[in-house]
Scaffold this active site. Structure first.
Site, PDB file in Angstrom:
ATOM      1  N   LYS A   1      -9.340 -20.156   2.723  1.00  0.00           N
ATOM      2  CA  LYS A   1     -10.348 -19.118   2.540  1.00  0.00           C
ATOM      3  C   LYS A   1     -11.342 -19.108   3.707  1.00  0.00           C
ATOM      4  O   LYS A   1     -11.882 -20.146   4.073  1.00  0.00           O
ATOM      5  CB  LYS A   1     -11.094 -19.372   1.224  1.00  0.00           C
ATOM      6  CG  LYS A   1     -12.040 -18.259   0.882  1.00  0.00           C
ATOM      7  CD  LYS A   1     -12.787 -18.548  -0.406  1.00  0.00           C
ATOM      8  CE  LYS A   1     -13.929 -17.574  -0.569  1.00  0.00           C
ATOM      9  NZ  LYS A   1     -14.863 -17.985  -1.585  1.00  0.00           N
TER      10      LYS A   1
ATOM     11  N   ASP B   1      -1.462   1.390   6.232  1.00  0.00           N
ATOM     12  CA  ASP B   1      -1.059   1.668   7.618  1.00  0.00           C
ATOM     13  C   ASP B   1      -1.183   0.425   8.493  1.00  0.00           C
ATOM     14  O   ASP B   1      -0.429   0.255   9.444  1.00  0.00           O
ATOM     15  CB  ASP B   1      -1.917   2.796   8.198  1.00  0.00           C
ATOM     16  CG  ASP B   1      -1.557   4.138   7.582  1.00  0.00           C
ATOM     17  OD1 ASP B   1      -0.359   4.329   7.278  1.00  0.00           O
ATOM     18  OD2 ASP B   1      -2.462   4.978   7.377  1.00  0.00           O
TER      19      ASP B   1
ATOM     20  N   PHE C   1       5.928  11.680   0.690  1.00  0.00           N
ATOM     21  CA  PHE C   1       4.724  12.197   0.038  1.00  0.00           C
ATOM     22  C   PHE C   1       3.625  12.305   1.090  1.00  0.00           C
ATOM     23  O   PHE C   1       3.619  11.558   2.070  1.00  0.00           O
ATOM     24  CB  PHE C   1       4.258  11.258  -1.068  1.00  0.00           C
ATOM     25  CG  PHE C   1       4.896  11.552  -2.398  1.00  0.00           C
ATOM     26  CD1 PHE C   1       4.182  12.233  -3.376  1.00  0.00           C
ATOM     27  CD2 PHE C   1       6.198  11.171  -2.666  1.00  0.00           C
ATOM     28  CE1 PHE C   1       4.765  12.515  -4.607  1.00  0.00           C
ATOM     29  CE2 PHE C   1       6.780  11.447  -3.886  1.00  0.00           C
ATOM     30  CZ  PHE C   1       6.062  12.126  -4.861  1.00  0.00           C
TER      31      PHE C   1
ATOM     32  N   ASN D   1      -5.342  -0.474  -1.798  1.00  0.00           N
ATOM     33  CA  ASN D   1      -5.814   0.893  -2.030  1.00  0.00           C
ATOM     34  C   ASN D   1      -5.665   1.232  -3.503  1.00  0.00           C
ATOM     35  O   ASN D   1      -5.159   0.426  -4.282  1.00  0.00           O
ATOM     36  CB  ASN D   1      -5.080   1.890  -1.124  1.00  0.00           C
ATOM     37  CG  ASN D   1      -3.595   1.939  -1.428  1.00  0.00           C
ATOM     38  OD1 ASN D   1      -3.192   2.358  -2.501  1.00  0.00           O
ATOM     39  ND2 ASN D   1      -2.777   1.480  -0.481  1.00  0.00           N
TER      40      ASN D   1
ATOM     41  N   PRO E   1       4.966  -1.353   9.739  1.00  0.00           N
ATOM     42  CA  PRO E   1       6.147  -0.513   9.958  1.00  0.00           C
ATOM     43  C   PRO E   1       6.050   0.741   9.104  1.00  0.00           C
ATOM     44  O   PRO E   1       5.555   0.683   7.974  1.00  0.00           O
ATOM     45  CB  PRO E   1       7.310  -1.400   9.497  1.00  0.00           C
ATOM     46  CG  PRO E   1       6.701  -2.477   8.664  1.00  0.00           C
ATOM     47  CD  PRO E   1       5.297  -2.655   9.133  1.00  0.00           C
ATOM     48  N   ASP E   2       6.479   1.874   9.635  1.00  0.00           N
ATOM     49  CA  ASP E   2       6.533   3.114   8.850  1.00  0.00           C
ATOM     50  C   ASP E   2       7.909   3.161   8.187  1.00  0.00           C
ATOM     51  O   ASP E   2       8.915   3.495   8.819  1.00  0.00           O
ATOM     52  CB  ASP E   2       6.296   4.327   9.757  1.00  0.00           C
ATOM     53  CG  ASP E   2       6.150   5.610   8.946  1.00  0.00           C
ATOM     54  OD1 ASP E   2       6.836   5.756   7.911  1.00  0.00           O
ATOM     55  OD2 ASP E   2       5.332   6.456   9.329  1.00  0.00           O
ATOM     56  N   ILE E   3       7.946   2.795   6.924  1.00  0.00           N
ATOM     57  CA  ILE E   3       9.218   2.645   6.201  1.00  0.00           C
ATOM     58  C   ILE E   3       9.950   3.980   6.143  1.00  0.00           C
ATOM     59  O   ILE E   3      11.153   4.075   6.395  1.00  0.00           O
ATOM     60  CB  ILE E   3       8.955   2.104   4.769  1.00  0.00           C
ATOM     61  CG1 ILE E   3       8.127   0.818   4.849  1.00  0.00           C
ATOM     62  CG2 ILE E   3      10.256   1.872   4.033  1.00  0.00           C
ATOM     63  CD1 ILE E   3       7.554   0.357   3.510  1.00  0.00           C
TER      64      ILE E   3
HETATM   65  O1  C5P Z   1       1.923   9.392   7.568  1.00  0.00           O
HETATM   66  P1  C5P Z   1       1.535   9.157   6.153  1.00  0.00           P
HETATM   67  O2  C5P Z   1       1.144   7.719   5.891  1.00  0.00           O
HETATM   68  O3  C5P Z   1       0.550  10.135   5.606  1.00  0.00           O
HETATM   69  O4  C5P Z   1       2.878   9.418   5.357  1.00  0.00           O
HETATM   70  C1  C5P Z   1       2.956   9.252   3.992  1.00  0.00           C
HETATM   71  C2  C5P Z   1       4.396   9.054   3.602  1.00  0.00           C
HETATM   72  O5  C5P Z   1       4.984   8.028   4.390  1.00  0.00           O
HETATM   73  C3  C5P Z   1       4.534   8.582   2.170  1.00  0.00           C
HETATM   74  O6  C5P Z   1       5.766   9.096   1.693  1.00  0.00           O
HETATM   75  C4  C5P Z   1       4.580   7.071   2.304  1.00  0.00           C
HETATM   76  O7  C5P Z   1       5.257   6.459   1.229  1.00  0.00           O
HETATM   77  C5  C5P Z   1       5.325   6.891   3.625  1.00  0.00           C
HETATM   78  N1  C5P Z   1       4.933   5.720   4.391  1.00  0.00           N
HETATM   79  C6  C5P Z   1       5.810   4.672   4.585  1.00  0.00           C
HETATM   80  N2  C5P Z   1       5.471   3.601   5.350  1.00  0.00           N
HETATM   81  C7  C5P Z   1       4.241   3.546   5.940  1.00  0.00           C
HETATM   82  C8  C5P Z   1       3.332   4.596   5.765  1.00  0.00           C
HETATM   83  C9  C5P Z   1       3.688   5.663   4.975  1.00  0.00           C
HETATM   84  O8  C5P Z   1       6.932   4.715   4.028  1.00  0.00           O
HETATM   85  N3  C5P Z   1       3.934   2.493   6.672  1.00  0.00           N
END
Ligand code: C5P
Length: 402
Positions: A291, A281, A325, A212, A307-309
């Site tokens: 390739k 995501d 953020f 991105n 994973p959502d860190i």
């Molecule tokens: O839910 P969303 O992706 O909009 O949330 C954004 C926030 O979550 C940001 O602070 C981003 O750094 C964090 N984030 C994360 N891991 C992910 C997705 C988002 O830490 N996989």
């Protein structure tokens, strides 16, 4: 809101480098903010910009020599060193840095730098090869260990036609840095801060990836601002081409999974976690070893959730003060507050995206910041100024949380 430092008496040292022209703008901006500025130039600096320019902008005769009888009679160099509440050297050339590291007093500026008790901030500027030279890096280390602070350098086009690290910070960044208290008195002194920044790249095969447009600049500015407030900062950075802010420990990663692992391994003992990274995501279910060849009219790429860190850190006990953020295009407050509650955050900084000049790739940003029972607006400004304000808010809220 970050307190702009009250009007101060500033000695601005200018050493010899083409970036000296930017210091003229710095003087103007410092004066606009009510500071008194006494410019001290090295002999080499006078080859780039005339003392008259600085005299006109600062409203004071410029000091260039230890051996100027009239100037010394009016205010001797030791008096001038005491007069200064801050010393800023911009640009700080490789030669000036070397002379400082050696403790030399072979001109007025180096003598002042030895004689002053005021905090000293250097804005280095030089060719990228010079900046990377071990001799320069060793001198920086010596100065850092003596409590000298640095702003920049940045990365970009250089007057010599090369591209890389060594470009003097812009006046706005230097001002933002001056607005923060010296690190030794900083609001995050003794605190440990972990920050994620930049995009993540999710590999498809050895040559392709999903990425991105995050430049990482906001997260890097937050790291620099937290450092300026005295914090011990670890920055987990996705793939970006930005120099590491002085004093920051950096861990480079590529994918969301690597970022998660680096964060989890570093999390113990952290007081603050700031998730400024634009984490992908989803990632491809599998990374191909070779390739992928072109075949057929369509390509269905299967993606799996990353994973959502941020949520993982927020779910831990004990946990640091957690800041997320959010990039929103509409109904900023409702969406951001929803995320604040859903991810169990302590604070959320919402970017209004989709406006020109603001957000992901831009140098400027504006933030709406929310926490339980409150909020604040940080108006459009250079990212370093916005970062300083955000860090000040974090320090304030942490203080209230005990
Ligand atoms: O839910 P969303 O992706 O909009 O949330 C954004 C926030 O979550 C940001 O602070 C981003 O750094 C964090 N984030 C994360 N891991 C992910 C997705 C988002 O830490 N996989």
């Amino acid at each position: 809101m970050a307190s702009m430092a009250a009007a101060e008496r500033i000695v601005l040292g200018v050493s010899g480098g083409i970036a000296a022209y930017k210091s003229a703008e710095l003087v103007r901006r410092l004066r606009e903010r009510g500071h008194e500025v006494q410019v001290v130039m090295t002999e080499a600096a006078t080859r780039f910009v005339t003392p008259l320019t600085f005299q006109a902008l600062s409203g004071r005769p410029v000091r260039c020599s230890l051996w100027d009888d009239a100037a010394e009679a009016a205010m001797g160099h030791i008096e001038l060193a005491r007069w200064a509440q801050r010393v800023v050297v911009a640009p700080a050339s490789a030669d000036l840095i070397a002379r400082m590291a050696q403790g030399r007093a072979d001109d007025l500026l180096t003598t002042l730098l030895l004689a002053t008790a005021a905090p000293v901030l250097l804005a280095p500027a030089m060719n990228r090869q010079m900046w990377a030279h071990p001799a320069v890096q060793a001198n920086l280390e010596v100065l850092r260990s003596r409590g000298i602070e640095f702003v920049g350098p940045g990365r970009g086009g250089q007057a010599c036609g090369e591209f890389g690290e060594g470009r003097m910070s812009e006046p706005a960044e230097i001002l933002a840095r001056l607005a923060a208290p010296p690190a030794a008195e900083g609001r995050l002194r003794g605190r440990r801060v972990l920050i994620t920044a930049g995009p993540t790249f999710e590999d498809i095969d050895p040559v392709r990836f999903i990425g991105n447009r995050s430049s990482g600049r906001m997260g890097f500015a937050v790291a620099e601002a937290a450092c300026a407030e005295g914090a011990e900062v670890t920055l987990v950075a996705g793939p970006v081409s930005l120099p590491t802010p002085a004093g920051v420990r950096r861990i480079d990663v590529r994918s969301a999974c690597q970022m998660r692992d680096a964060v989890m391994q570093t999390l113990d003992g952290q007081d603050v976690f700031i998730a400024a990274a634009a984490v992908a995501d989803y990632r491809p279910r599998e990374v191909l070893d070779s390739k992928r060849k072109k075949s057929g009219q369509t390509w269905n790429l299967e993606l799996v959730l990353n994973p959502d860190i941020l949520a993982e850190v927020a779910a831990r006990t004990p946990r640091p003060f957690v800041v997320g953020f959010a990039a929103e295009t509409e109904e900023v407050e409702r969406h951001a507050r929803d995320k604040l509650a859903r991810k169990r955050l302590d604070m959320i900084a919402a970017n209004r995206v989709g406006q020109p000049g603001c957000g992901f790739e831009a140098g400027e940003n504006a933030l709406s910041v929310y926490w339980h029972g409150g909020g604040a607006e940080i108006p459009l400004a250079d990212k370093s100024e916005v970062a300083a304000r955000l860090v000040a808010l974090i320090a304030e809220r942490m203080g209230q949380a005990g």
